[in-house]
Scaffold this active site. Structure first.
Site, PDB file in Angstrom:
ATOM      1  N   LYS A  48      -7.008  -4.873  -2.983  1.00  0.00           N
ATOM      2  CA  LYS A  48      -7.697  -5.383  -1.796  1.00  0.00           C
ATOM      3  C   LYS A  48      -8.693  -4.337  -1.313  1.00  0.00           C
ATOM      4  O   LYS A  48      -8.603  -3.171  -1.689  1.00  0.00           O
ATOM      5  CB  LYS A  48      -6.706  -5.744  -0.688  1.00  0.00           C
ATOM      6  N   CYS A  62      -1.938  -2.666   7.797  1.00  0.00           N
ATOM      7  CA  CYS A  62      -1.830  -3.489   6.593  1.00  0.00           C
ATOM      8  C   CYS A  62      -0.537  -4.298   6.538  1.00  0.00           C
ATOM      9  O   CYS A  62      -0.538  -5.449   6.097  1.00  0.00           O
ATOM     10  CB  CYS A  62      -2.018  -2.622   5.358  1.00  0.00           C
ATOM     11  N   ASP A  76       0.801  -1.242   0.000  1.00  0.00           N
ATOM     12  CA  ASP A  76       0.000   0.000   0.000  1.00  0.00           C
ATOM     13  C   ASP A  76       0.833   1.292   0.000  1.00  0.00           C
ATOM     14  O   ASP A  76       0.571   2.218   0.787  1.00  0.00           O
ATOM     15  CB  ASP A  76      -0.944   0.014   1.209  1.00  0.00           C
TER      16      ASP A  76
END
Length: 213
Positions: free
Chosen positions: A111, A156, A10
C-alpha cells in the site's frame, strides 16, 4: 461457517526500534504476531500482511515539502500529516521485521505506492480512490472474519479496521499486538474506542486464546 484470517498491519523495520518512524515499543508486537501466527496455522486460518511501500518521492514525506516531520498540511485535497521518509520501496526499512515468522504468511499486500496520496488502510488509499488487492484476495478465499493487529494503532491499524467493517467483515482487534504513534498522548486510546464503537471486538492475546475455538 466463518472463514478467518490474521491480518498483520505494517510490521516493518521503519516502525520498530531504530527505524525512520519508530513507534514506542513497536518491537513488542512481534512476539504477539508470532503467537497468533502459530495459533492460526494450527486451525487452518490464513495469515496475510500489509506492507507500506512508498516511492522515494512520496507526497506524505515532510522532506518533499521542506517542512518538519509531523507538520499538518494537505496533500491533493486531503488532510495530511507529513511524516519522516519511511518504508521506501526495496529498502531495509520497508522490510518486514526479521523476527516475524514470515514463511507462514500466505500473502503480502503493498500500500502507499501512489506518490500523490497516502494509504493508511490496508484496503484503500486515504481518499478511497483506489483499492489494494487485499479485499479481492480475502473474498476469493471466502474469508469473512479478521483478526487484526500491528502498527500503528492510531493510523494504519485504525483505518484498516474501519474499512474492514465498512466492507462487511467481522473484525477482532488484538490490543496488545498494537502500538501507536501518539502525536497526541491519547491517540491510541481514542483509536481503540473508535474501532470498538464502529463494531470491532477488542481482545488481548490472552483473552483471545482463552475464549476462541
Amino acid at each position: 461457517m466463518n472463514q478467518r484470517a490474521l491480518l498483520l498491519v505494517d510490521l516493518q523495520n521503519d516502525f520498530c526500534a531504530g527505524g525512520a518512524l519508530a513507534v514506542a515499543e513497536g518491537d513488542s508486537t512481534i512476539d504477539v504476531a508470532n503467537a497468533l501466527i502459530a495459533w492460526c496455522k494450527a486451525r487452518g486460518d490464513a495469515v496475510v500482511a500489509s506492507q507500506d511501500w512508498h516511492p522515494a518521492n512520496h507526497g506524505s514525506f515532510a522532506s518533499q515539502h521542506q517542512v518538519e516531520p509531523f507538520t499538518q498540511g494537505e496533500l491533493n485535497g486531503l488532510a495530511q500529516t507529513f511524516w519522516p521518509d519511511h518504508c521506501v520501496q526495496h529498502t531495509e526499512g520497508a522490510e518486514l521485521h526479521p523476527l516475524l515468522h514470515q514463511k507462514a504468511i500466505d500473502a503480502v499486500f503493498h500500500k502507499g505506492e501512489n506518490a500523490g496520496i497516502d494509504s493508511y488502510s490496508a484496503f484503500f488509499d486515504n481518499g478511497h480512490r483506489q483499492k489494494t488487492a487485499l479485499d479481492d484476495w480475502l473474498r476469493h478465499h471466502e474469508i469473512n472474519e479478521l483478526i487484526v493487529m500491528g502498527l500503528a494503532t492510531d493510523y494504519c491499524v485504525k483505518f484498516t479496521v474501519l474499512d474492514a467493517l465498512q466492507l462487511g467483515y467481522t473484525v477482532n482487534v488484538i490490543t496488545d499486538g498494537c502500538r501507536g504513534v501518539n502525536i497526541q498522548t491519547q491517540d491510541s486510546t481514542h483509536a481503540f474506542m473508535e474501532m470498538s464503537v464502529a463494531g470491532a471486538t477488542l481482545f488481548t492475546l490472552a483473552d483471545w486464546q482463552e475464549t476462541q475455538a
